[in-house]
Design an enzyme around this catalytic site. Sequence first.
Site, PDB file in Angstrom:
ATOM      1  N   CYS A  42      25.984  78.884 -44.474  1.00  0.00           N
ATOM      2  CA  CYS A  42      25.220  80.355 -44.074  1.00  0.00           C
ATOM      3  C   CYS A  42      25.748  81.080 -44.732  1.00  0.00           C
ATOM      4  O   CYS A  42      26.526  81.171 -45.315  1.00  0.00           O
ATOM      5  CB  CYS A  42      26.304  79.377 -42.374  1.00  0.00           C
ATOM      6  N   ASP A  44      26.968  84.088 -43.724  1.00  0.00           N
ATOM      7  CA  ASP A  44      28.402  84.368 -43.074  1.00  0.00           C
ATOM      8  C   ASP A  44      29.571  84.129 -44.668  1.00  0.00           C
ATOM      9  O   ASP A  44      29.799  83.721 -44.961  1.00  0.00           O
ATOM     10  CB  ASP A  44      29.101  83.159 -41.790  1.00  0.00           C
ATOM     11  N   ARG A  46      32.062  84.743 -44.161  1.00  0.00           N
ATOM     12  CA  ARG A  46      33.320  84.019 -44.709  1.00  0.00           C
ATOM     13  C   ARG A  46      33.095  82.533 -44.342  1.00  0.00           C
ATOM     14  O   ARG A  46      34.566  81.659 -45.164  1.00  0.00           O
ATOM     15  CB  ARG A  46      33.988  83.637 -42.690  1.00  0.00           C
ATOM     16  N   HIS A  98      30.052  75.779 -40.810  1.00  0.00           N
ATOM     17  CA  HIS A  98      30.706  75.925 -40.364  1.00  0.00           C
ATOM     18  C   HIS A  98      31.247  75.958 -38.545  1.00  0.00           C
ATOM     19  O   HIS A  98      30.357  76.117 -37.697  1.00  0.00           O
ATOM     20  CB  HIS A  98      31.620  77.399 -40.898  1.00  0.00           C
ATOM     21  N   CYS A 101      29.524  79.480 -35.856  1.00  0.00           N
ATOM     22  CA  CYS A 101      27.937  80.096 -36.786  1.00  0.00           C
ATOM     23  C   CYS A 101      27.849  81.069 -35.410  1.00  0.00           C
ATOM     24  O   CYS A 101      27.024  80.218 -34.699  1.00  0.00           O
ATOM     25  CB  CYS A 101      27.542  79.072 -37.255  1.00  0.00           C
TER      26      CYS A 101
HETATM   27 CO    CO Z   1      26.856  80.844 -39.308  1.00  0.00          CO
END
Ligand code: CO
Length: 205
Positions: A42, A44, A46, A98, A101
């Site tokens: 992803c 993202d 993090r 994750h 998400c």
């Molecule tokens: Co995500």
Amino acid sequence: MNKLTHLFDRNLAWANKIKAENPDFFSQLSKQQAPEYLWIGCSDSRVAANQIINLPPGEVFVHRNIANVVVHSDLNCLSVMHFAVEVLKVKHIIVCGHYGCGGIKAALENEEHGLIDNWLCHIKDVRRFHADKLKGLEYKAQLDLLCELNVIEQVKNVGNSTVVQNAWRNGENLTIHGWVYGLENGILKDLNTSICSNEELENDS
Ligand code: CO
């Protein structure tokens, strides 16, 4: 004009730290890359591939998009897979989702988000395929399960891609893995959905 000088300062400190430990690190790495892993994760902020598996530059080839989706007609993702498998000869493709998400959350809720809703349709498909498993669960459990189901689905999409099909046909040793990362504890979970042949791909479906 803000030239983001603090990021250049950080870059210099980082490069100097690595060179202090291994003076030849960058000169060696500049000659070639030979990663063993392709990471599909992803976007993202993090869920940073190299940091999560604690590998230095050169060890993992990376493709990231919202909610780690592998779409059969996505030229970007297919090109990354093609290069990783055919040129770099990676041995493992890791699809890593994750928990928590935002993309999965948005696909579970039915609010409008604009352009991204088209992308999220792929996850809504996964939701529809597994409606029976999601039904009756509390929201958090639904979200966690859909994060996992999405990874499992994308592992199959990787397996069905022409890139992987060709590799398997040529007898190459290539395994696809499905993992989920926990934002709350930094720990990876293997969904035990690994496949390395058409037989396993079909058994699993
Ligand atoms: Co995500």
